[in-house]
Design an enzyme around this catalytic site. Structure first.
Site, PDB file in Angstrom:
ATOM      1  N   CYS A   1      46.098  46.394  37.929  1.00 40.76           N
ATOM      2  CA  CYS A   1      44.680  46.809  38.164  1.00 40.76           C
ATOM      3  C   CYS A   1      44.139  47.868  37.114  1.00 40.76           C
ATOM      4  O   CYS A   1      43.275  47.681  36.505  1.00 40.76           O
ATOM      5  CB  CYS A   1      44.625  47.102  39.544  1.00 40.76           C
TER       6      CYS A   1
ATOM      7  N   ARG B   1      43.274  38.335  42.515  1.00 31.84           N
ATOM      8  CA  ARG B   1      42.527  38.512  41.322  1.00 31.84           C
ATOM      9  C   ARG B   1      41.291  37.616  41.115  1.00 31.84           C
ATOM     10  O   ARG B   1      41.642  36.664  40.597  1.00 31.84           O
ATOM     11  CB  ARG B   1      42.994  38.967  40.111  1.00 31.84           C
TER      12      ARG B   1
HETATM   13  C1  BEZ Z   1      49.287  45.981  40.282  1.00 35.33           C
HETATM   14  O1  BEZ Z   1      50.152  46.239  39.342  1.00 35.33           O
HETATM   15  O2  BEZ Z   1      48.132  46.168  39.947  1.00 35.33           O
HETATM   16  C2  BEZ Z   1      49.766  45.279  41.343  1.00 35.33           C
HETATM   17  C3  BEZ Z   1      50.813  44.355  41.321  1.00 35.33           C
HETATM   18  C4  BEZ Z   1      51.165  43.734  42.375  1.00 35.33           C
HETATM   19  C5  BEZ Z   1      50.558  43.966  43.627  1.00 35.33           C
HETATM   20  C6  BEZ Z   1      49.417  44.441  43.826  1.00 35.33           C
HETATM   21  C7  BEZ Z   1      49.012  45.205  42.516  1.00 35.33           C
END
Ligand code: BEZ
Length: 236
Positions: free
Chosen positions: A52, A135
């Site tokens: 993110c 997402r």
């Molecule tokens: C992230 O790195 O943004 C992420 C990865 C897995 C689950 C939620 C967020």
């Protein structure tokens, strides 16, 4: 949580579901206050996570580019406002990534701890997570109509060049009354709508309609110069 609420999905061609929410830039009334602008509403799973963070830095560094295409950005996660504020401050003050640093996220980031908005937009997909939004991306036009939707899982960061390409392609379709083929970019040939009759299709195939190139009766393209596209869809 009722299942039918979780599974509610916006639909392409219909009004974007309306909501009021608190954001890092004050309250918003969506999509009403964006009337006259294109807007990309997108969700991310959680603040203070690496994928993110890479996405926010990339999107924020492209904000001016989207602005020139008359498009506002609005983010959302099911985290609270103070988490959002702390995360965005950390990004600005501490994170350097792929040549990007000191990145200030100026677009609003919605707090949605009740998941009310996330559920309206089908962002909670229990097979992936009950507690985080996937997402999701919604491209919404100046009349508040959903024009495109993209959903990615938690582990997969999005391609923001593709979101920009999709926005420009949608605007080009509207401005010129055409469709855009695979991987289209400004300057590439566009696709014109099918001929209204067999006679018209035959004329096209016989090369009697100037400016067209037909691969077959159902597949005709024409050129629109890159400058002509950009003049119409990007603020000069
Ligand atoms: C992230 O790195 O943004 C992420 C990865 C897995 C689950 C939620 C967020």
């Amino acid at each position: 949580m009722e299942n039918n609420t979780i599974l509610s999905l916006p639909r392409i061609g219909e009004k974007a579901p309306a909501f009021k929410a608190v954001t890092t830039q004050g309250e918003i009334n969506f999509p009403e206050q964006y009337s006259g602008n294109w807007v990309i509403l997108f969700s991310h799973p959680a603040d203070f996570t690496p994928v993110c963070t890479s996405e926010f830095m990339t999107f924020a560094s492209m904000e001016e580019q989207f602005e020139k295409a008359n498009c506002k950005l609005v983010g959302l996660s099911v985290d609270g406002l103070y988490s959002h504020i702390a995360w965005l401050r950390t990004i600005k003050e501490k994170i350097e990534y792929k040549g990007m640093k000191n990145i200030e996220v100026k677009f609003p980031l919605i707090e949605d701890i009740t998941m009310e908005v996330a559920k309206k937009y089908g962002m909670i997909q229990p097979g992936e997570s009950n507690t985080k939004a996937v997402r999701a991306v919604f491209i919404i036009d100046p009349k508040g109509i959903v024009r495109a939707m993209i959903y990615y899982p938690l582990s997969l960061g999005r391609n923001f060049d593709e979101l920009y390409r999709a926005l420009i392609a949608l605007k080009t379709s509207d401005e010129f009354g055409v469709a855009t083929p695979a991987d289209w970019r400004p300057g590439d040939d566009v696709i014109i709508s099918p001929a209204g009759s067999c006679a018209a299709a035959k004329n096209r195939m016989d090369g009697k309609e100037s400016g067209l190139e037909c691969k077959d009766w159902f597949f005709c393209t024409k050129k629109i110069a890159k400058e002509e596209v950009l003049k119409k869809v990007i603020k000069q």
